[in-house]
Motif scaffolding. Sequence first.
Motif, PDB file in Angstrom:
ATOM      1  N   UNK A 235       0.895  -1.155   0.000  1.00 10.74           N
ATOM      2  CA  UNK A 235       0.000   0.000   0.000  1.00 10.74           C
ATOM      3  C   UNK A 235       0.930   1.200   0.000  1.00 10.74           C
ATOM      4  N   UNK A 236       1.318   1.658  -1.181  1.00  8.66           N
ATOM      5  CA  UNK A 236       2.427   2.608  -1.259  1.00  8.66           C
ATOM      6  C   UNK A 236       2.262   3.852  -0.391  1.00  8.66           C
ATOM      7  N   UNK A 237       1.066   4.430  -0.366  1.00 12.73           N
ATOM      8  CA  UNK A 237       0.900   5.644   0.428  1.00 12.73           C
ATOM      9  C   UNK A 237       1.114   5.407   1.903  1.00 12.73           C
ATOM     10  N   UNK A 238       0.528   4.304   2.386  1.00 13.05           N
ATOM     11  CA  UNK A 238       0.701   3.981   3.808  1.00 13.05           C
ATOM     12  C   UNK A 238       2.163   3.691   4.103  1.00 13.05           C
ATOM     13  N   UNK A 239       2.803   2.988   3.182  1.00 14.31           N
ATOM     14  CA  UNK A 239       4.220   2.688   3.378  1.00 14.31           C
ATOM     15  C   UNK A 239       5.018   3.985   3.453  1.00 14.31           C
ATOM     16  N   UNK A 240       4.656   4.916   2.562  1.00 24.72           N
ATOM     17  CA  UNK A 240       5.349   6.208   2.553  1.00 24.72           C
ATOM     18  C   UNK A 240       5.120   6.947   3.868  1.00 24.72           C
ATOM     19  N   UNK A 241       3.872   6.953   4.291  1.00 27.01           N
ATOM     20  CA  UNK A 241       3.537   7.676   5.513  1.00 27.01           C
ATOM     21  C   UNK A 241       4.299   7.108   6.707  1.00 27.01           C
ATOM     22  N   UNK A 242       4.347   5.773   6.759  1.00 29.94           N
ATOM     23  CA  UNK A 242       5.102   5.141   7.853  1.00 29.94           C
ATOM     24  C   UNK A 242       6.561   5.575   7.812  1.00 29.94           C
ATOM     25  N   UNK A 243       7.107   5.555   6.591  1.00 30.65           N
ATOM     26  CA  UNK A 243       8.520   5.924   6.439  1.00 30.65           C
ATOM     27  C   UNK A 243       8.752   7.367   6.900  1.00 30.65           C
ATOM     28  N   UNK A 244       7.900   8.271   6.443  1.00 34.92           N
ATOM     29  CA  UNK A 244       8.092   9.684   6.771  1.00 34.92           C
ATOM     30  C   UNK A 244       7.830   9.933   8.251  1.00 34.92           C
ATOM     31  N   UNK A 252      13.369  17.477   6.637  1.00 30.43           N
ATOM     32  CA  UNK A 252      13.142  17.866   5.251  1.00 30.43           C
ATOM     33  C   UNK A 252      13.397  16.674   4.339  1.00 30.43           C
ATOM     34  N   UNK A 253      12.515  16.530   3.320  1.00 31.09           N
ATOM     35  CA  UNK A 253      12.691  15.427   2.378  1.00 31.09           C
ATOM     36  C   UNK A 253      11.990  15.722   1.072  1.00 31.09           C
ATOM     37  N   UNK A 254      12.275  14.884   0.075  1.00 30.34           N
ATOM     38  CA  UNK A 254      11.637  15.013  -1.224  1.00 30.34           C
ATOM     39  C   UNK A 254      10.969  13.685  -1.554  1.00 30.34           C
ATOM     40  N   UNK A 255       9.723  13.755  -2.040  1.00 33.61           N
ATOM     41  CA  UNK A 255       9.023  12.552  -2.494  1.00 33.61           C
ATOM     42  C   UNK A 255       8.802  12.692  -3.991  1.00 33.61           C
ATOM     43  N   UNK A 256       9.383  11.831  -4.782  1.00 34.11           N
ATOM     44  CA  UNK A 256       9.220  11.911  -6.223  1.00 34.11           C
ATOM     45  C   UNK A 256       8.078  11.025  -6.711  1.00 34.11           C
ATOM     46  N   UNK A 257       7.228  11.610  -7.575  1.00 39.53           N
ATOM     47  CA  UNK A 257       6.147  10.870  -8.218  1.00 39.53           C
ATOM     48  C   UNK A 257       6.283  11.066  -9.731  1.00 39.53           C
ATOM     49  N   UNK A 258       5.688  10.147 -10.489  1.00 41.81           N
ATOM     50  CA  UNK A 258       5.870  10.188 -11.943  1.00 41.81           C
ATOM     51  C   UNK A 258       5.003  11.253 -12.616  1.00 41.81           C
ATOM     52  N   UNK A 259       3.831  11.540 -12.059  1.00 42.44           N
ATOM     53  CA  UNK A 259       2.925  12.446 -12.762  1.00 42.44           C
ATOM     54  C   UNK A 259       2.496  13.615 -11.881  1.00 42.44           C
ATOM     55  N   UNK A 260       2.047  14.674 -12.544  1.00 43.32           N
ATOM     56  CA  UNK A 260       1.586  15.860 -11.823  1.00 43.32           C
ATOM     57  C   UNK A 260       0.388  15.526 -10.944  1.00 43.32           C
ATOM     58  N   UNK A 261      -0.492  14.713 -11.502  1.00 39.97           N
ATOM     59  CA  UNK A 261      -1.703  14.356 -10.771  1.00 39.97           C
ATOM     60  C   UNK A 261      -1.332  13.638  -9.467  1.00 39.97           C
ATOM     61  N   UNK A 262      -0.420  12.715  -9.593  1.00 37.84           N
ATOM     62  CA  UNK A 262      -0.026  11.949  -8.416  1.00 37.84           C
ATOM     63  C   UNK A 262       0.693  12.841  -7.399  1.00 37.84           C
ATOM     64  N   UNK A 263       1.448  13.817  -7.905  1.00 40.49           N
ATOM     65  CA  UNK A 263       2.094  14.777  -7.009  1.00 40.49           C
ATOM     66  C   UNK A 263       1.038  15.495  -6.186  1.00 40.49           C
ATOM     67  N   UNK A 264       0.019  16.013  -6.883  1.00 41.82           N
ATOM     68  CA  UNK A 264      -1.040  16.764  -6.192  1.00 41.82           C
ATOM     69  C   UNK A 264      -1.724  15.881  -5.151  1.00 41.82           C
ATOM     70  N   UNK A 265      -2.101  14.680  -5.580  1.00 39.13           N
ATOM     71  CA  UNK A 265      -2.849  13.797  -4.685  1.00 39.13           C
ATOM     72  C   UNK A 265      -2.023  13.397  -3.470  1.00 39.13           C
ATOM     73  N   UNK A 266      -0.772  13.061  -3.717  1.00 38.74           N
ATOM     74  CA  UNK A 266       0.079  12.604  -2.619  1.00 38.74           C
ATOM     75  C   UNK A 266       0.339  13.736  -1.626  1.00 38.74           C
ATOM     76  N   UNK A 267       0.594  14.935  -2.162  1.00 38.42           N
ATOM     77  CA  UNK A 267       0.851  16.066  -1.263  1.00 38.42           C
ATOM     78  C   UNK A 267      -0.381  16.342  -0.405  1.00 38.42           C
TER      79      UNK A 267
END
Length: 629
Positions: A235-244, A252-267
């Motif tokens: 579950x990538x988002x949950x995994x990310x959240x746990x990591x962060x 401070x950190x950077x999270x890279x996503x492939x698309x603009x849409x995914x950037x918006x949603x993830x942020x």
Amino acid sequence: MPPVTPPVPASSLAPTDPRHVLQTVFGYAAFRGAQEDIVDHVNAGGDALVLMPTGGGKSLCYQVPAIARHRAGKGVTIVVSPLIALMHDQVGALEELGVHAAFLNSTLEFADVQRIEREMTSGRLVMLYVAPERLTTPRMLAQLDSLNERGLLSLFAIDEAHCVSQWGHDFREDYLALSVLHERYAHVPRIALTATADSHTRADILERLDLGDARVFIASFDRPNIRYRIVEKDEPRRQLLRFVRDEHEGEAGVVYCATRKKVEETAAWLVAEGIDALPYHAGLEAALRQKHQDRFLREDGIVMVATVAFGMGIDKPDVRFVAHLDLPKNIEGYYQETGRAGRDGEPAEAWMAYGLADVVNNRRQIDESPAGEEFKRVQRGKLDALLALAEATDCRRVRLLGYFGEASHPCGNCDNCLDPPATWDGTEAARKLLSCIYRFAQHGRGPRAFGAGHLIDVLRGKKTDKVAQYGHDALSTFGIGAELSETQWRAVLRQLVALGHVVAEGEYNTLALTDGARAVLKGGVEIRLREQHETPRRAKTARAKAGREAPADLDAAAQARFAALKAWRTEVAREHNLPSYIVFSNATLAEMARLAPDTLAALGEVSGVGAKKLEAYGREILRVLEAAA
Ligand code: ADP
Ligand code: ZN
């Protein structure tokens, strides 16, 4: 990276000596690694191509010769940089050090342009930062001609030199025009610098910039303070959240996503979860993008969720993690992006979540691109190398460095070294999976190809509606893989797609065999797979809890001094409109806090305190230290 040269006291050196410049202007005791050879070579008028990883210390390689040569009466250094958004801070950092520098770009008023041009043509300016498109305008070239005629054109530094190469991922048309520098100013030395090192790009830089006679300096690409981790997507988002949240809270950190849409949603999602996150991509309005970048640079603990549009030239030193939610295009991209973590040399993490869909998407992007076959072939090779890294069960760093032609030993600071994965023999499973795809194609009823979900249902013998509809329970492969879990089957499939034995096609990602599958079916290829294990929720480290606000090795009194110094720095940075790390780095503040100097001379010994900063801030710092005692 420890200094290699023993310091010689500046007092015994000529002011035009690079070591004098390093100590008095930058306040550093010694050069790092290859810096000294590079600086001496360029200072003596040689051309150079410098390949050094992000955070390796490239800036000093041209800034020190620029200052030394200016002191020797050789005039102005022109720094070509593609990112006008960052010039303000770069120049601000030099002015803080007492070095007369300026930038020319489209954000300036004409009166300022004229003033800076006067500073340049008089030869007073030490360094001028310009974008390539500006450098090659008739106006600029006329001014450079005039400088050159008077012997005041000292050096060209071409930063992010890989932008000249079409093979790289940051190609900029304007960089091609830089060949004019050599044609027009043949005797002016040039230093080109980049953190991208594959041999294609390297050859391109040398050829297109006409640097055939330049000395090539290749520093080690290792970034020992970065820990590499690649996890399987669940579950990538949950995994990310746990990591962060669990491991990098407040950092401070950077999270890279492939698309603009995914950037918006993830942020947005991270914000909703209470993380201080901001989006960044090329589709955002320029002013907003700039605002987000400024906040990331100037404030503490911001998480930037971004496409690859974010990052080149971001020299914030205390980025503690870089996370990838999607697979980058190749290892060069991965290494450059992850390299933005930990420039200050302190521990940092590169984390990536990777799954079947990534493999499928990246393969497809290459297949469907309008590029020529030769280009696609190169891109496929690069993707294969990246997939091999993601699937690796041995040291990630050995593979990364090996890709850049550097031999090394298991590092002890990547997931595979720290927690060696168990592996299992997936050869038999792979054969079952491939034969099932083959049976689909042979079977008379319904479509001849299916996606991953149905394939796995059939292998595991699940009686779904679809199975009934197409009579797939009659296939000889129905239920032959009941012993493996769905996750295990996905891993087998992902590996087979990664290895190129299976491709996913069309709108529904239906699976088909390639020629390579034959060898596996015949049993000639061994497939080794990582054991899937749910990553246990790690206990918060002491460091994560402290939010890294203060270095762990300071005692209570020193912690108090460190906090007081940071508060003072924030004020100064605000007054000067610069990121705080440009005033002093955390490492420099920590050393001040540890040593608690009570004289200006003792303060001047601290690494990162040069003559100008000592003069400008020395007394205030002593007061801050005394008050915090
Ligand atoms: P790069 O441009 O290669 O990514 P930078 O030039 O930004 O790297 O340098 C990374 C960090 O290392 C900066 O904070 C810089 O001040 C510091 N640094 C570089 N060289 C030295 C040195 N010889 N001694 C101490 N610190 C250094
Ligand atoms: Zn390792």
